[in-house]
Design a protein around this motif. Structure first.
Motif, PDB file in Angstrom:
ATOM      1  N   MET A   1      10.525   5.919  22.008  1.00  0.00           N
ATOM      2  CA  MET A   1      10.058   6.244  20.666  1.00  0.00           C
ATOM      3  C   MET A   1      11.010   5.591  19.676  1.00  0.00           C
ATOM      4  O   MET A   1      12.218   5.737  19.804  1.00  0.00           O
ATOM      5  CB  MET A   1      10.073   7.762  20.450  1.00  0.00           C
TER       6      MET A   1
ATOM      7  N   MET B   1      16.614   4.521  18.052  1.00  0.00           N
ATOM      8  CA  MET B   1      15.971   5.020  19.270  1.00  0.00           C
ATOM      9  C   MET B   1      15.785   6.525  19.120  1.00  0.00           C
ATOM     10  O   MET B   1      16.758   7.255  19.011  1.00  0.00           O
ATOM     11  CB  MET B   1      16.890   4.789  20.475  1.00  0.00           C
ATOM     12  N   MET B   2      14.538   6.984  19.128  1.00  0.00           N
ATOM     13  CA  MET B   2      14.349   8.435  19.046  1.00  0.00           C
ATOM     14  C   MET B   2      14.298   9.041  20.425  1.00  0.00           C
ATOM     15  O   MET B   2      14.591  10.212  20.608  1.00  0.00           O
ATOM     16  CB  MET B   2      13.058   8.757  18.310  1.00  0.00           C
ATOM     17  N   LEU B   3      13.888   8.253  21.402  1.00  0.00           N
ATOM     18  CA  LEU B   3      13.841   8.730  22.778  1.00  0.00           C
ATOM     19  C   LEU B   3      13.818   7.499  23.675  1.00  0.00           C
ATOM     20  O   LEU B   3      13.233   6.481  23.328  1.00  0.00           O
ATOM     21  CB  LEU B   3      12.587   9.579  23.004  1.00  0.00           C
ATOM     22  N   ASN B   4      14.471   7.619  24.825  1.00  0.00           N
ATOM     23  CA  ASN B   4      14.552   6.473  25.724  1.00  0.00           C
ATOM     24  C   ASN B   4      13.382   6.388  26.688  1.00  0.00           C
ATOM     25  O   ASN B   4      13.015   5.326  27.145  1.00  0.00           O
ATOM     26  CB  ASN B   4      15.855   6.539  26.511  1.00  0.00           C
TER      27      ASN B   4
END
Lengths: 506, 446
Positions: free
Chosen positions: B331, B324-327
């Motif tokens: 992303m 998970m790069m961003l919630n």
């Protein structure tokens, strides 16, 4: 076939000798689960929030655990620019004056006393505070301009000069500590006193692992740095974080990771069987006490088992073509040198190890600085630049952050006797130079400025906590939100300070 | 303090206890009515006992109810209606029981029909009292004839279709304010339940002044320091998010506190649209909802705000690394471990489902060919792609030409030639192509 099948039975403490222990465990279990569990829950509900503190919160013991989970679930806070970090720590305090902070005006001031208007009563170390004079001294080495922005770089760093267009040089670093150990501890943990987690441990705690076969945080210490100032394993310690987040040091000898290999005459299958059985024992223990450290221990044994294959594989440079050794320099064929460690670091980064930290000691030139720093630069310059080049051509600089720097800088005045070709420099925390390269930082720039004496910062100061906040930001973490509750207080890497250095971000 | 808390505790049992008399009184009435039938005649004898138990339960419920009423927080009118009807109910219940005892019967006989009528009356009174009680707990509008008629507003499909007050501002007020500021329970004499009530204002003055947030009490209270005693929502109830505050501010300042208009009917909504999109969870430009620290990030507005996590779990089970790069927006960074042996056909369905969320993709060293990668054009939000050490050829570049967000492509140690670099130059978003150890002439690329 010798009789070793008895231990395939389920392990039970049913020996008469254990009866008393069993009873005690049962009683403890009962009391813990009933009085503390149900009792506390009922009390909490009965007295509402008045008795148990203002915020309504469950009175069960894993309340902090839940909160930690919540913090971790929210990560990352930002879209990360970097996926991995390699931190080249130049232990001892490299002089900024002979490397990156070009001060031509000093040539005319050679031998003159440091003006009080510049020093402003700042404290000096015990080593030079009693000197009768503080004669200023320019760099013994020449500087030349390099790269698209015509950046001044010392002749001691010819290879670094070639990759200057990839570097983001911060000339306005400053620290609070004036001696080695507190200063390194401050850089690594955000606090001058030992006991807090290192940067790599925080990242491991916050972001977890991208490669389950290797530790998240790996440390390499050069064998060819002069060991004038010691390094302690606590610098890459996990502090109060669960111990699986500690840095693992890889050595250069027969056993890169100590105590990892099987003893002689003991094969992998035996090992596996032993570990499975041990893990059962540990699970019994854990079901009784519920201590998270038991989980950590189980995980570490399993990791160690996987590392028995993954470590020899990653440590082997047999497949590297000759051209790579040429790039990193002749030392790179000698395991344990800085150059060999740089090459190894690249291999670890290729395997998605999140945080690789190299230490190279010997930058503490109180005397004979010209010869000392020349030797230090020679041992590190080519391999450092090679690491940048190698990461870049492989496309890894896209999402890898490279950091180079020491714990503080050095004074403009000479420590000890100043002669035409010899001098020393004392510790100087008020300004020094670091550089970063790669993911998320602007390439080819210099950030911050010092005065003509490289004594005080005149523009864009960057504190150690600011550096740490920026590093975490690039990894997708808000430094104010990554906390761990310990002894009744929530701790952060940046303590209560730290501002992201926006000027260096892409 | 502890005594008070035991009071609070038992007071809160009132809603539970109160159902006992309800049950008994209904049962008594039922038995009484049924006893007119020959078959159930014998039930009549049970009625006095059931009434007695019902009376005792009603008294208990009254006591607990009184304790609960001491905690305040209730609309005075409704409360007094509920209190007096409840007490009356208990008294009548007791009298009816009394009237059926032999002692009373010596003085006065109540006719059977009258007794039944009184019992039915008791049920009516009980229904009234119960309704008042429920209104106290759930609000006056919980069960009304209007509820029957009212239709749930459907969630608007696009930002343009959304109505600024009805779909955005009102739901915010409903969620964060109306619990205390409603028609039945007007704290500070303010109700935020409808636009009319909102415009009427409260004890401290006008809640909203069109075009002037600074004079609007609503704006002032939600933007104070959280520690301030006048800050709203009070008592540590969840505050409005930054985005919600911005939306309300915009509505007061630019939206002139009007209702009944869709976003497309309002002028100059450039700054409003992303806020509405974020609030409604419709794609589009966004910013982190919480206080995301000091640095604002530029994030691709086409990224979906949500993801179906079952596909992520499924990929992980198959050995694919999903990070998970961003919630929010979601992303994803997807990596196939080197030499994983995973077949592309096995993971393609999930990849396509997650296509719009994938921002970084690493297929390095997995023996992939051009054909196996034919789904790449679906990954419209892809920014970084690693295909190094795979036998891909110049054909691959066809898949990359249409990707609008792609920044870096790693084609080291592949079979590409200059044809690839030429073709990729047609895509202006590509900034870096890695072609180390390929047939690409390095000088030309630079």
């Amino acid at each position: 076939m010798v009789d070793h099948h008895h231990h395939e039975e389920e392990f039970r403490l049913n020996d008469p000798e254990f009866n008393r222990l069993n009873q005690r465990l049962d009683r403890r279990n009962f009391l813990t689960k009933t009085s503390m569990g149900i009792g506390a829950l009922a009390l909490g509900a009965l007295f509402g929030n008045k008795l148990m503190g203002n915020a309504p919160r469950p009175a069960v013991s894993n309340a902090t655990g839940d909160m930690e989970q919540e913090i971790l679930r929210a990560l990352p806070h930002f879209a990360p620019k970097a996926k991995r970090v390699v931190y080249l720590f130049m232990s001892g305090g490299p002089s900024q004056l002979e490397t990156f902070d070009y001060k031509p005006a000093l040539v005319n001031l050679m031998g003159q006393n440091l003006p009080d208007s510049v020093r402003k009563g700042q404290r000096l170390t015990g080593m030079s505070a009693n000197q009768s004079a503080l004669p200023m001294v320019p760099s013994y080495y020449k500087f030349n301009q390099h790269g698209q922005n015509q950046t001044w770089i010392s002749e001691l760093l010819p290879y670094t000069a070639k990759v200057v267009d990839d570097l983001c040089i911060v000339k306005s670093m400053h620290s609070e500590a004036i001696n080695h150990d507190p200063a390194i501890t401050f850089f690594q943990t955000g606090n001058q006193l030992p006991g807090r987690p290192s940067i790599g441990s925080w990242l491991s705690y916050g972001l977890g692992s991208d490669n389950e076969n290797l530790p998240t945080f790996i440390v390499l210490v050069s064998k060819n740095g002069q060991k004038d100032q010691p390094l302690y394993a606590r610098l890459w310690g996990n502090g109060f974080l669960p111990s699986k987040h500690q840095g693992v040091q890889f050595g250069s000898g027969k056993d890169p990771v100590l105590f990892l290999n099987n003893p002689d005459g003991y094969d992998g299958a035996d090992r596996k069987e032993m570990l499975e059985y041990l893990s059962k024992l540990n699970q019994i223990q854990n079901s009784t006490y519920g201590d998270p450290e038991v989980d950590a221990r189980i995980a570490q044994y399993e990791m160690a088992y996987r590392m028995q294959t993954s470590v020899p594989e990653v440590m082997s440079v047999a497949d590297e073509p000759e051209e790579v050794f040429e790039l990193y320099g002749p030392d790179s064929k000698d395991p344990g040198t800085y150059a060999a460690n740089c090459l190894l670091a690249r291999k670890l980064l290729e395997k998605d190890v999140k945080f690789v930290q190299l230490y190279h000691q010997g930058w503490d030139q109180h005397g004979s600085l010209p010869s000392g720093i020349a030797a230090q630069c020679k041992a590190t310059d080519q391999a450092t630049a090679a690491l940048i080049t190698d990461l870049k051509r492989r496309g890894l600089l896209e999402d890898t952050l490279v950091i180079w720097g020491g714990e503080f800088g050095r004074t403009v005045y000479s420590q000890g006797k100043l002669t035409a070709n010899d001098y020393g420099r004392d510790h100087h925390p008020r300004c020094f130079t670091m550089w970063m390269a790669g993911a998320g930082v602007k390439p080819g720039i210099s950030f911050g400025e010092t005065d003509d004496f490289s004594y005080n910062i005149v523009k864009d100061p960057v504190h150690v906590h600011d550096f740490q906040a920026t590093l975490l930001h690039l990894m997708g973490i808000d430094h104010e939100r990554l906390t761990y509750k310990f002894q009744g207080r929530r701790f952060r890497l940046t303590d209560v300070e730290g501002k992201i250095v926006k000027g260096i971000l892409t | 303090m502890i005594v008070l808390d035991i009071f609070t505790f038992s007071g809160r049992l009132h809603p539970l206890i109160v159902h006992l008399p309800i049950g008994f009184i209904l049962l008594a009435t039922l038995f009484n009515v049924l006893s007119y039938l020959q078959k159930y005649r014998y039930l009549r004898q049970a009625v006095p006992l059931i009434l007695f138990i019902g009376f005792m339960a009603a008294v208990l419920a009254c006591v607990f109810g009184y304790v609960l009423s001491l905690s305040g927080d209730y609309d005075a009118d409704t409360l007094s209606h509920h209190k007096f009807s409840g007490i009356t109910l208990a008294i009548i219940c007791g009298l009816l029981y009394f009237s059926s005892t032999s002692m009373f019967k010596e003085y006065l006989r109540v006719g059977d029909k009258l007794f039944s009528a009184l019992l039915l009356g008791l049920v009516v009174l009980m229904s009234y009292s119960g309704h008042q009680g429920a209104s106290l707990t759930h609000g006056n509008d919980y069960l009304t004839f209007r509820t029957l008629m009212q239709q749930e507003r459907e969630k608007p499909a696009t930002v343009e279709q959304a109505m600024l007050f009805e779909d955005v501002v009102q739901p915010i007020l409903q969620k964060k304010c109306v619990q205390c500021h409603r028609d039945g329970k007007q704290k500070g004499e303010l109700s935020l339940e409808s636009l009319t009530a909102l415009k009427k204002g409260g004890k401290s003055g006008q809640a909203v002044v069109s075009g002037k947030p600074d004079m609007s009490e609503l704006f002032k209270r939600i933007t104070l320091d959280e520690g301030h005693k006048d800050f709203m929502p009070a008592d540590g109830k969840p505050p409005l998010t930054k985005n919600e505050v911005k939306l309300i501010t915009w509505w007061i300042k630019e939206g002139k506190t009007e209702g009944g208009k869709t976003i497309s009917e309002i002028k100059n909504t450039a700054s409003l649209k992303p806020m509405v999109a974020l609030y409604l969870g419709i794609g589009g430009a966004t910013e982190p909802e919480d206080d995301a620290g000091e640095v604002a990030q530029m994030i691709n507005p086409d990224l979906p705000l949500v993801v179906d996590t079952t596909h992520i779990t499924s990929l992980r089970k198959k050995g694919v690394r999903v990070r998970m790069m961003l919630n929010k927006p979601v992303m994803l960074d997807i990596t196939l471990p080197p030499k994983s042996g995973i077949k592309m056909a096995d993971v393609k369905p999930e990849m396509l489902r997650l296509a719009k969320n994938i921002v970084w993709l690493n297929f390095s060293d997995n023996e992939l060919t051009d054909q196996q990668l034919d789904f790449l054009p679906a990954l419209t939000n892809l920014e970084k792609l690693r295909l190094d050490k795979n036998p891909v050829t110049d054909q691959l570049s066809d898949y990359l030409v249409s990707l609008k967000h792609i920044e870096a492509v790693n084609l080291n140690e592949t079979k590409i030639t200059d044809a690839t670099t030429l073709k990729l130059k047609k895509n202006p978003s590509i900034q870096r192509v890695y072609s180390w150890k390929t047939k690409v002439d390095e000088v030309k690329v630079n």
